[in-house]
Design a protein around this motif. Sequence first.
Motif, short mmCIF file in Angstrom:
data_model
loop_
_atom_site.label_atom_id
_atom_site.label_comp_id
_atom_site.label_asym_id
_atom_site.label_seq_id
_atom_site.Cartn_x
_atom_site.Cartn_y
_atom_site.Cartn_z
N SER C 73 31.10 19.69 5.04
CA SER C 73 31.71 19.40 3.34
C SER C 73 31.23 18.30 3.14
O SER C 73 30.82 18.63 1.96
CB SER C 73 33.02 18.97 3.92
OG SER C 73 33.57 20.32 4.31
N LEU C 74 30.40 17.67 4.01
CA LEU C 74 30.69 16.12 3.93
C LEU C 74 28.57 16.68 3.02
O LEU C 74 28.53 15.41 2.28
CB LEU C 74 30.41 15.23 4.81
CG LEU C 74 31.51 14.27 5.37
CD1 LEU C 74 31.96 13.23 6.03
CD2 LEU C 74 31.85 13.37 3.98
N LEU C 77 29.12 17.87 0.21
CA LEU C 77 29.48 16.84 -1.26
C LEU C 77 28.38 15.89 -1.40
O LEU C 77 27.52 15.46 -3.18
CB LEU C 77 30.64 15.86 -0.52
CG LEU C 77 31.99 16.27 -0.57
CD1 LEU C 77 33.35 15.88 -0.32
CD2 LEU C 77 31.92 17.31 -2.31
N ALA C 147 31.12 26.33 -3.02
CA ALA C 147 31.42 24.86 -3.64
C ALA C 147 30.66 24.90 -4.77
O ALA C 147 31.05 23.94 -5.45
CB ALA C 147 30.58 24.36 -2.78
N SER C 194 35.76 20.56 -0.89
CA SER C 194 35.59 20.81 0.82
C SER C 194 36.24 21.77 1.15
O SER C 194 36.27 22.23 2.75
CB SER C 194 36.67 19.29 0.72
OG SER C 194 35.71 18.51 -0.54
N SER C 197 35.11 24.85 2.02
CA SER C 197 33.65 24.94 2.79
C SER C 197 34.41 24.97 4.57
O SER C 197 33.65 25.65 4.55
CB SER C 197 32.97 23.61 2.57
OG SER C 197 31.83 23.48 1.05
#
Lengths: 362, 300, 284
Positions: C73-74, C77, C147, C194, C197
Motif C-alpha cells: 500500500s505504501l 501511494l 489503485a 490502500s 491493495s
Amino acid sequence: MSTNGSKLGVEVRLEQLRRVFAGVVALDELSLTLAPGELVALLGPSGCGKTTALRLVAGLDEVTSGKVLFGGTDVTTLGANKRDVGMVFQAYSLFPHMTARQNVAFGLQMRHVDEQARNRRSDEMLELVGLSGYADRFAHQLSGGQQQRVALARALAIQPKVLLLDEPLSALDAKVRGRLRDEIRRVQLEVGITTLFVTHDQEEALAIADRVGVMNKGRLEQLGPPTTIYSRPATPFVAEFVGLTNRMEGEVKGGEVIVRGTRLPLVRPDTPDGTAVALVRPEAVSLASDGDAGGGPLVGTVIAVAFLGATSRVTVDLGDMIVLAQMPTSQAAATPAGSRVSLTLRPDPVLIARDETAAAEA
Amino acid sequence: MTAAGNPAFNAAARPLGGGRRLPLTWLGVVPFFIYVGIFLLLPTAIILAGSLIGPDGSISLSNFEGINKPYMYKSFTNSIEISTISAVLGAIFGALLAYAVATGDPKGFLRRSVMSAAGVVAQFGGVTLTFAFVATIGTEGFVYLWLQQHGIEMYPNGVWFFDLPGLTLIYLYFQIPLMVLVFIPALDGIRPQWREATESLGGNAWHYWRYVAGPLLFPSFLGCTLLLFANAFSAYATAAALLTQGGVIAPLQVQALLTSETGSSAPGLAKALALAMVAVVLVVMSLYALLQRRTSQWLR
Amino acid sequence: MSRRRIRLQALRIAIFALAAAFFLVPIGAMFEFSTRGIGVASPRTLSAWAAIPSTPELATAITVSLELALITSLLMLGLLLPTMVWVRLRLPRLNRIVEFICLMPLTVPAIALVVGIKPLYIWISLNFTDSILTLSFAYLILVLPYAYRSLDAGLAAIDLKTLTEAARSLGAGWGTVMLRVVVPNMPAAILNASLLSASLVLGEYTFANLLNYENLQVAIQYVSLVSAGTSIAVAVASLLFAFVLLMILSFAGSRRRRGGRVVPAETPIAPVATVPPSLLAEGS
C-alpha cells in the motif's frame, strides 16, 4: 385569459387534488381548470407541490384524493400510458440510443403506426420545432436546447390531449432559455394544445403563460394573468416570490401603513393596527439628489448601481437598512455610487409581510 | 486526452515554471516508468521473447507447436468452457442482483453493505473459497450432511464437486459480485425520465424493457460478460486448490510447466502458453473496452 | 404504479434472499466446520481457533502477509499518487499512456505474469535478498489497476489544478503540495486504494506459491493438509478481516467526503431582470 381557437385543445380540470407522501402533504386540495388551448404556468419554490401536481395530471403518480378530468372525462385512474399526455421533462429524457427521428416516432410506434407514416410525422414535428436537419442525430450530438426541442416534438407527435412541461428550461443557460421559451409558446399556440407548465422561474412563468398559478407549501396562493400576479399580488408570499421587494418596517394605523414618515395605502385595509413589515416594490422607490441636506428617515447613500439594460437598480444605504430602487437607466445616471440621495415612496397599495402566508385566493 | 482540455491545461501549467525546464518536468515520471519497466514490461517482454526462442536457442515457433498437443488443447477448451459458463451465469445473476441494489436507496445501508461485500468477495478465491464450498457441499459439508439427514443425496451420480462443474459453481462466487461491481454504473446511468417518457408516450413495462432499457443496457451487459470471462480465464488459485488432477485447465498447465521437471526442460513452452493466455484475454478485454465506450456515450 | 412498486419490492426481496443464501451459507458453513469436534458426536469446540497462535507457520504467515499488505500500500501511494498528480498537472500528454500501463495487468493473467517475472525473482534472490517482502514489488503491479481507478476517481473529484496553483502561488513546494494539499483533499480515494491493495495482497496465492514464498494463503493450504479445522478458521478470519476493512472504508469514505457539489438553494426572491418584456408591453 386567452383561448386560442384550438383544434386540439380540451378542457383540463383538476378537482381538489391531494397527494400525501408518508404523512407529508405535498399537494393540498388543488383545484384548477385550464380552458382548451390555454397555457397555465404553476410557479413556486422547490417543494411547493407544483411538480407533484404535474405528475398527477400525467398519471406518473397516484392521487390521494381528488380528480383529474380531460374534456370532461375522468382519467384519474388511468395509467400514464393510457392518458394521451405529452410530457417534456427537465432534461436528459431523450432515449440516448435512438436518433432524434426515432425518439419522436417512439410514441407512434407504441400506437402501432406503420414505419413510413411515423417517420413522415416525426419529420413534420422536427420541422415544427425547427430541427429539420437534425433527424439522424443522437442526443449526445445535440445541444441541451436542441434536445429539449426534440423532446417537445416527441411529446406532440402523439397528438396528446394535454401538454405537460416539467421545468423544461431549467437545465439550459440563460440565453438559450429565453429563446426556447418563446419557441415553446409559439409551437403551443400553433398547435393550440392545452398546456400545464411548471417552473420555479418567475420570469419564465410571467413571460409564457396565459395565467400563472403561484404555489406555496402544497397550496395555490394566487391564480391570475401575469400582470395581476405581478402588480396586484394577493398574498405577501406572492409579493415576495414574484419580483423583488423591499421589506420595510412600518406602523399600521387605520387602513394605512406609515413607513418612515410616508403614508402608504394597504392592499387589505382591514389589517389590524400595530408594527408590521411593508413590502415595497423597487419600482415604487424613486431617488432625488440630496446634496448635503443631511438627515431624514429616507435619506441615504448610494452604495451600488447595477446596470440591467433599459433599467438600473440602485442600492441605497439608509444607515439602518438597505433599500433597492429600480428606475430607467437614464435617471439612475444622476445618482452614482457615493452620492447622497433622498427617497420617495410612491403611494401604491402595499402588502404586509407575515411569517405565515395567507390562504389561497383566486 | 481531449483536444479541448489540453491547451488550457498547458497554458495554465506554464506559469508554474514548466516551459523552461522541460527535461526536469520529465524527471517526475521517471521512477514510475523505471518501476513498471522492470516489473511489468520486462516480464512481458521475457514471455514474448522466451516463447519465440526454441530449445536450440534460435528464433522459432517451435514452442507453439508444443501447445498443439491434445492435452494442451483440451486444457484450453476446458478453460474456455468453464469461463464461458461461469461468465454467462455470473452475468445473469449478477445483473439481477445489481438491479435489486440499484433500485434501492442509493445512500442506503443495504447498498453500501452489498457493495462492500461484493468488493471483498470478487477478490476472493483460492484456498479460502475452496474451503468454503468444501465445508458447504463437500461430502462432509454442512449443507450436504443436512440434506442427507433429510433423505436427499446431492451426488447420486458421483461427486461432481471436485471436477469442472464444481469449479464452475465456485467461480460464480466471485463472478456474481464482480458483475455487480462493474454493471451497477450502467444501471445507475438509466434515468427515471426514460421510463416515465415511455409511459407518457403510451408504452408499458414490456415496451420499456424491449425498446428502451434493454437496448441501452445490452452493450454494457455484453461487455461485463466478457470481463467476467477474462476474469475466470485468468483465475488460477481456486482451481489449484480444488482440482485434484493437474493440468485440467490452462493455468494449471502453466503451473505444471513452471514447477515440474518437464517444465525446466522446455522453458519456452511455459512462455508460449502464457502468451497464448494473454492473447485470449487481450482479445476479450479489447472487445470489452469497445463496448464500454459505446455505453459510456449513452449512460453518462 | 404502486402495483409495479410492490412487484419490484417482492422481486428485490427474493433476489436478496437468494443472494444472501448463496454468499453467506458457505461462510457460515466454514465457521461451522471450524468448530466441529473430532469424532461424530463430539460437542462444538473452538480448539481449532485456539490452535491458530500455536501453529508457527500460520502465525508467521499472518505477520508476513500483513507486512506485505502494508508495504504494498505504501509503495503504491509513494509511486502511483505523485506520478498521477504530476502527469495531470505537467504532462497531460502522458495521461493515456500511464492509464494504459496501469490497466495492463488486467489483460495479463497473474499466472502468465508469474512466468515472466520468475527469472527476475530468481536473479533478485541470488544477488540481493530472498526475503519474502520482495513480493511487494510484484504485488504492486497486481494492485495497479484497482489503485489507479480509485485514485483517478479521487483526483477527478477535486480541482487539482486550481488547488495546486493556489498552493504554489502561496509559496508551497511540490512536497508540501502533495502532503498538505492533495492528500488531505482526497482521503476517501486514498483510503480506498490502500484498502483495496491490502485486501488483494491478503488474498494473494498465485505469485507466492509459484515463486516459492510462504504467505498467508500458501500457509493456509499447507496447514490444511495437517489440520483442516485450523486452516479453515484462519480462512474465515482473514475473510472477515477483509470485509471489515472494506466496511470501514465504505462508511468512513462517505462520511468524510467533503467539498462536494453544493447545490444552491432556490432563493425565494429571484434576480431583478424578472419583468419580461411581454408583460411591459401588455400594460396593466
